[in-house]
Write a protein that holds these residues in place. Structure first.
Motif, PDB file in Angstrom:
ATOM      1  N   ARG A 105       0.839  -1.205   0.000  1.00 19.69           N
ATOM      2  CA  ARG A 105       0.000   0.000   0.000  1.00 19.69           C
ATOM      3  C   ARG A 105       0.875   1.256   0.000  1.00 19.69           C
ATOM      4  O   ARG A 105       0.665   2.181  -0.780  1.00 19.69           O
ATOM      5  CB  ARG A 105      -0.926  -0.025   1.225  1.00 19.69           C
ATOM      6  N   THR A 106       1.895   1.258   0.854  1.00 19.95           N
ATOM      7  CA  THR A 106       2.813   2.395   0.914  1.00 19.95           C
ATOM      8  C   THR A 106       3.626   2.504  -0.376  1.00 19.95           C
ATOM      9  O   THR A 106       3.862   3.603  -0.887  1.00 19.95           O
ATOM     10  CB  THR A 106       3.753   2.246   2.126  1.00 19.95           C
ATOM     11  N   GLU A 108       2.791   1.641  -3.390  1.00 15.97           N
ATOM     12  CA  GLU A 108       1.987   2.213  -4.469  1.00 15.97           C
ATOM     13  C   GLU A 108       1.930   3.727  -4.346  1.00 15.97           C
ATOM     14  O   GLU A 108       2.073   4.451  -5.339  1.00 15.97           O
ATOM     15  CB  GLU A 108       0.569   1.632  -4.449  1.00 15.97           C
ATOM     16  N   CYS A 109       1.772   4.218  -3.131  1.00 18.69           N
ATOM     17  CA  CYS A 109       1.737   5.673  -2.917  1.00 18.69           C
ATOM     18  C   CYS A 109       3.070   6.325  -3.282  1.00 18.69           C
ATOM     19  O   CYS A 109       3.104   7.473  -3.708  1.00 18.69           O
ATOM     20  CB  CYS A 109       1.404   5.985  -1.461  1.00 18.69           C
ATOM     21  N   ALA A 110       4.165   5.580  -3.116  1.00 18.69           N
ATOM     22  CA  ALA A 110       5.501   6.103  -3.414  1.00 18.69           C
ATOM     23  C   ALA A 110       5.865   5.973  -4.895  1.00 18.69           C
ATOM     24  O   ALA A 110       6.946   6.390  -5.296  1.00 18.69           O
ATOM     25  CB  ALA A 110       6.533   5.396  -2.553  1.00 18.69           C
ATOM     26  N   GLY A 111       5.001   5.343  -5.683  1.00 20.03           N
ATOM     27  CA  GLY A 111       5.257   5.232  -7.118  1.00 20.03           C
ATOM     28  C   GLY A 111       6.022   3.996  -7.541  1.00 20.03           C
ATOM     29  O   GLY A 111       6.575   3.948  -8.634  1.00 20.03           O
ATOM     30  N   SER A 133      -3.544  -4.309   1.798  1.00 18.73           N
ATOM     31  CA  SER A 133      -2.952  -3.402   0.816  1.00 18.73           C
ATOM     32  C   SER A 133      -3.974  -2.409   0.259  1.00 18.73           C
ATOM     33  O   SER A 133      -3.603  -1.544  -0.528  1.00 18.73           O
ATOM     34  CB  SER A 133      -2.336  -4.190  -0.341  1.00 18.73           C
ATOM     35  N   ALA A 136      -3.854  -2.424  -3.461  1.00 15.50           N
ATOM     36  CA  ALA A 136      -2.609  -2.079  -4.171  1.00 15.50           C
ATOM     37  C   ALA A 136      -1.991  -3.299  -4.834  1.00 15.50           C
ATOM     38  O   ALA A 136      -1.418  -3.195  -5.928  1.00 15.50           O
ATOM     39  CB  ALA A 136      -1.603  -1.443  -3.208  1.00 15.50           C
TER      40      ALA A 136
END
Length: 157
Positions: A105-106, A108-111, A133, A136
């Protein structure tokens, strides 16, 4: 939300189990989407859902047909197609599926474009990891490799 994400990602869903008596706007949206996409569903007692998973299911469980791991070659090709300088995440020593889901999950947020896992001893994509997730893992390519060192050399080609 993970069930909406699975449908949006085009995952092959065998069946969705819905707790009898569910209501509300979000349920109506899901119910309409299931009918529109012709995804089989069944209303079941909450006790049956509790027997399937110990996790908090919120009255909805989707049975996904297969786990879609991709080859390292495909993951790297997909990553390069999206971004000339992709971020590839390699995980080693992560065995708890919920931790894996939270990391995804994190990531995905970070690219992050793809996640590489060891074939043995690492966490897998499971219903719990997908739920943690927040979907994600349905949007990021994940591959399992026999040797992380070899995968590291391949991914920087």
């Amino acid at each position: 939300h993970p069930v909406f994400e699975a449908i949006a990602a085009g995952k092959n869903i065998e069946k969705v189990l819905l707790k009898k008596g569910l209501g509300g706007e979000q349920f109506q949206q899901l119910f309409s989407l299931l009918q529109e996409k012709q995804i089989p569903f069944q209303f079941v007692p909450g006790e049956r859902l509790d027997k399937i998973t110990r996790a908090r299911h919120q009255g909805v469980i989707a049975q996904i047909a297969t786990v879609d791991y991709v080859s390292i070659e495909q993951a790297v090709d997909n990553a390069l197609a999206k971004n000339p300088n992709p971020i590839v995440l390699m995980l080693d020593g992560v065995s708890d599926v919920r931790n894996f889901g939270a990391i995804a999950r994190t990531a995905e947020c970070a690219g992050v474009s793809c996640i590489i896992l060891p074939a043995k001893g690492g966490a897998s994509i499971t219903p719990d990891s997908i739920k943690t997730s927040a979907g994600a893992l349905l949007r990021i390519d994940v591959c399992k490799v026999p040797n992380l060192k070899t995968a590291a050399y391949y991914s920087v080609r």
